[in-house]
Each structure stands twice: as structure tokens, then as C-alpha cells.
Write a protein that holds these residues in place. Structure first.
Motif, PDB file in Angstrom:
ATOM      1  N   LYS A  15       0.830  -1.214   0.000  1.00 26.06           N
ATOM      2  CA  LYS A  15       0.000   0.000   0.000  1.00 26.06           C
ATOM      3  C   LYS A  15       0.863   1.262   0.000  1.00 26.06           C
ATOM      4  CE  LYS A  15      -3.989  -2.013   2.327  1.00 26.06           C
ATOM      5  NZ  LYS A  15      -4.812  -1.998   3.547  1.00 26.06           N
ATOM      6  N   THR A  16       1.952   1.236   0.762  1.00 23.41           N
ATOM      7  CA  THR A  16       2.854   2.392   0.813  1.00 23.41           C
ATOM      8  C   THR A  16       3.431   2.684  -0.562  1.00 23.41           C
ATOM      9  OG1 THR A  16       3.406   1.991   3.132  1.00 23.41           O
ATOM     10  CG2 THR A  16       4.981   3.306   1.844  1.00 23.41           C
ATOM     11  N   LEU A  17       3.898   1.654  -1.254  1.00 24.40           N
ATOM     12  CA  LEU A  17       4.464   1.865  -2.586  1.00 24.40           C
ATOM     13  C   LEU A  17       3.408   2.365  -3.568  1.00 24.40           C
ATOM     14  CD1 LEU A  17       6.921  -1.140  -2.917  1.00 24.40           C
ATOM     15  CD2 LEU A  17       7.497   1.284  -2.794  1.00 24.40           C
ATOM     16  N   GLN A  18       2.179   1.893  -3.433  1.00 25.94           N
ATOM     17  CA  GLN A  18       1.108   2.375  -4.318  1.00 25.94           C
ATOM     18  C   GLN A  18       0.846   3.864  -4.063  1.00 25.94           C
ATOM     19  OE1 GLN A  18       0.057   0.890  -6.877  1.00 25.94           O
ATOM     20  NE2 GLN A  18       0.220  -1.290  -6.522  1.00 25.94           N
ATOM     21  N   ARG A  19       0.851   4.275  -2.801  1.00 23.15           N
ATOM     22  CA  ARG A  19       0.656   5.698  -2.494  1.00 23.15           C
ATOM     23  C   ARG A  19       1.851   6.529  -2.958  1.00 23.15           C
ATOM     24  NH1 ARG A  19      -1.611   3.503   2.200  1.00 23.15           N
ATOM     25  NH2 ARG A  19       0.332   3.752   3.341  1.00 23.15           N
ATOM     26  N   THR A  20       3.052   5.983  -2.780  1.00 26.19           N
ATOM     27  CA  THR A  20       4.265   6.698  -3.183  1.00 26.19           C
ATOM     28  C   THR A  20       4.253   6.947  -4.676  1.00 26.19           C
ATOM     29  OG1 THR A  20       5.563   5.817  -1.349  1.00 26.19           O
ATOM     30  CG2 THR A  20       6.782   6.577  -3.286  1.00 26.19           C
ATOM     31  N   LYS A  21       3.917   5.946  -5.482  1.00 26.30           N
ATOM     32  CA  LYS A  21       3.901   6.140  -6.938  1.00 26.30           C
ATOM     33  C   LYS A  21       2.850   7.169  -7.331  1.00 26.30           C
ATOM     34  CE  LYS A  21       0.325   3.225  -8.411  1.00 26.30           C
ATOM     35  NZ  LYS A  21      -0.822   3.890  -7.861  1.00 26.30           N
ATOM     36  N   ASP A  22       1.729   7.215  -6.638  1.00 25.50           N
ATOM     37  CA  ASP A  22       0.710   8.239  -6.932  1.00 25.50           C
ATOM     38  C   ASP A  22       1.246   9.633  -6.644  1.00 25.50           C
ATOM     39  OD1 ASP A  22      -1.186   6.380  -7.747  1.00 25.50           O
ATOM     40  OD2 ASP A  22      -2.153   6.270  -5.782  1.00 25.50           O
ATOM     41  N   HIS A  23       2.002   9.753  -5.565  1.00 28.40           N
ATOM     42  CA  HIS A  23       2.569  11.045  -5.171  1.00 28.40           C
ATOM     43  C   HIS A  23       3.690  11.465  -6.124  1.00 28.40           C
ATOM     44  CE1 HIS A  23       4.144  14.219  -2.603  1.00 28.40           C
ATOM     45  NE2 HIS A  23       5.332  13.632  -2.670  1.00 28.40           N
ATOM     46  N   VAL A  24       4.603  10.545  -6.377  1.00 27.21           N
ATOM     47  CA  VAL A  24       5.786  10.868  -7.177  1.00 27.21           C
ATOM     48  C   VAL A  24       5.432  11.138  -8.638  1.00 27.21           C
ATOM     49  CG1 VAL A  24       7.965   9.910  -8.066  1.00 27.21           C
ATOM     50  CG2 VAL A  24       7.380   9.647  -5.654  1.00 27.21           C
ATOM     51  N   THR A  31       2.560   6.597 -16.567  1.00 28.27           N
ATOM     52  CA  THR A  31       3.596   6.135 -15.646  1.00 28.27           C
ATOM     53  C   THR A  31       2.974   5.549 -14.389  1.00 28.27           C
ATOM     54  OG1 THR A  31       5.094   7.805 -16.518  1.00 28.27           O
ATOM     55  CG2 THR A  31       5.681   6.817 -14.412  1.00 28.27           C
ATOM     56  N   ILE A  32       1.897   6.148 -13.909  1.00 30.81           N
ATOM     57  CA  ILE A  32       1.199   5.607 -12.734  1.00 30.81           C
ATOM     58  C   ILE A  32       0.682   4.204 -13.028  1.00 30.81           C
ATOM     59  CG2 ILE A  32      -0.894   5.831 -11.334  1.00 30.81           C
ATOM     60  CD1 ILE A  32      -0.389   8.863 -11.303  1.00 30.81           C
ATOM     61  N   GLN A  33       0.099   4.019 -14.206  1.00 33.55           N
ATOM     62  CA  GLN A  33      -0.422   2.695 -14.579  1.00 33.55           C
ATOM     63  C   GLN A  33       0.716   1.672 -14.658  1.00 33.55           C
ATOM     64  OE1 GLN A  33      -3.607   3.228 -13.782  1.00 33.55           O
ATOM     65  NE2 GLN A  33      -4.083   1.770 -15.398  1.00 33.55           N
ATOM     66  N   ALA A  34       1.833   2.067 -15.282  1.00 36.02           N
ATOM     67  CA  ALA A  34       2.969   1.155 -15.411  1.00 36.02           C
ATOM     68  C   ALA A  34       3.552   0.806 -14.043  1.00 36.02           C
ATOM     69  CB  ALA A  34       4.035   1.776 -16.302  1.00 36.02           C
ATOM     70  N   ALA A  35       3.683   1.796 -13.174  1.00 36.76           N
ATOM     71  CA  ALA A  35       4.221   1.550 -11.832  1.00 36.76           C
ATOM     72  C   ALA A  35       3.272   0.680 -11.024  1.00 36.76           C
ATOM     73  CB  ALA A  35       4.480   2.875 -11.114  1.00 36.76           C
ATOM     74  N   ARG A  36       1.973   0.932 -11.142  1.00 36.46           N
ATOM     75  CA  ARG A  36       0.980   0.116 -10.431  1.00 36.46           C
ATOM     76  C   ARG A  36       1.114  -1.350 -10.834  1.00 36.46           C
ATOM     77  NH1 ARG A  36      -3.977   2.459 -11.800  1.00 36.46           N
ATOM     78  NH2 ARG A  36      -3.797   3.707  -9.927  1.00 36.46           N
ATOM     79  N   GLN A  37       1.233  -1.578 -12.137  1.00 37.35           N
ATOM     80  CA  GLN A  37       1.361  -2.945 -12.647  1.00 37.35           C
ATOM     81  C   GLN A  37       2.654  -3.591 -12.159  1.00 37.35           C
ATOM     82  OE1 GLN A  37      -0.935  -4.678 -14.172  1.00 37.35           O
ATOM     83  NE2 GLN A  37       0.388  -6.464 -14.267  1.00 37.35           N
TER      84      GLN A  37
END
Length: 119
Positions: A15-24, A31-37
Motif C-alpha cells: 500500500k505504501t508503494l502504491q501511495r508513493t507512486k501516486d505522489h511521485v 507512468t502511474i499505470q505502469a508503476a501500479r502494474q
């Protein structure tokens, strides 16, 4: 008991990494979609780990990735004036700028091109 704590910590870092990618990557949908995947793939790939040492190692990687994303990734957004603007956050590592010395002794340019196949 230990496995349930590790499972809880793994979920916390997911969950932390998912929030971090949304923030960054805010505002960059692709990029958000790619990072989420990618986050999903990495956690799914390791979901069957049972050894505490292996799980702790993967959790350390998750923490390290979080730190790197927050401190090292800088978004550059192209403005209307055809100039890129960097999104610097309070978490971004900032280093000292060193001014170029115009009187510095520079090595002479190389005469051969690298990788041209000639020796």
C-alpha cells in the motif's frame, strides 16, 4: 504469529508503494499505470515465499524502492512556453552545485570514435 506479522508488513509496504507512486508520478497517468502494474507483479511473484529471511529481504527492497522513488525521482513537465519545469519536493535529495571552472585543464578530445569497428 511471525508469518502473520510479516504478511501484515508486506501488505503495508504494498500500500505504501502504491501511495508513493501516486505522489511521485502525480499527473502522469501512463507512468502511474505502469508503476501500479510493476508493483503488483513484484508482490504477486513473491506471494508464496515462506522463509522469514527471504521475506525480510523482499521487504527491505520495498523500503529501499520507496526511499529512492521519494528522494531521487524528479518529474519534468513541459510548460506552455516550451520549457520543462522540474517538480522538486521536500523529499527530493538536493546536492551542491559545483560551478564549472572555465580555466580547468581538460583532456584533449579523442580522435577515434568508439564502436566504429576499426582498431
Amino acid at each position: 504469529m511471525v508469518m502473520s506479522n510479516l504478511r501484515r508488513e508486506a501488505l503495508k509496504w504494498y500500500k505504501t508503494l502504491q501511495r508513493t507512486k501516486d505522489h511521485v508520478f502525480a499527473g502522469d497517468y501512463r507512468t502511474i499505470q505502469a508503476a501500479r502494474q510493476r508493483i503488483r507483479e513484484e508482490f504477486s511473484k513473491n506471494k508464496d515465499l515462506r522463509e522469514e529471511k527471504d521475506i525480510q529481504e523482499k521487504l527491505k527492497i520495498a523500503r529501499d524502492v520507496d526511499v529512492e522513488l521519494r528522494s531521487s525521482v524528479v518529474q519534468a513537465v513541459k510548460g506552455d512556453d516550451n520549457v520543462y519545469h522540474a517538480k522538486i519536493t521536500s523529499d527530493t535529495k538536493k546536492m551542491e552545485n559545483v560551478m564549472f571552472d572555465p580555466n580547468a585543464e581538460l583532456p584533449p578530445p579523442r580522435t577515434k570514435k568508439c564502436g566504429d569497428g576499426k582498431k
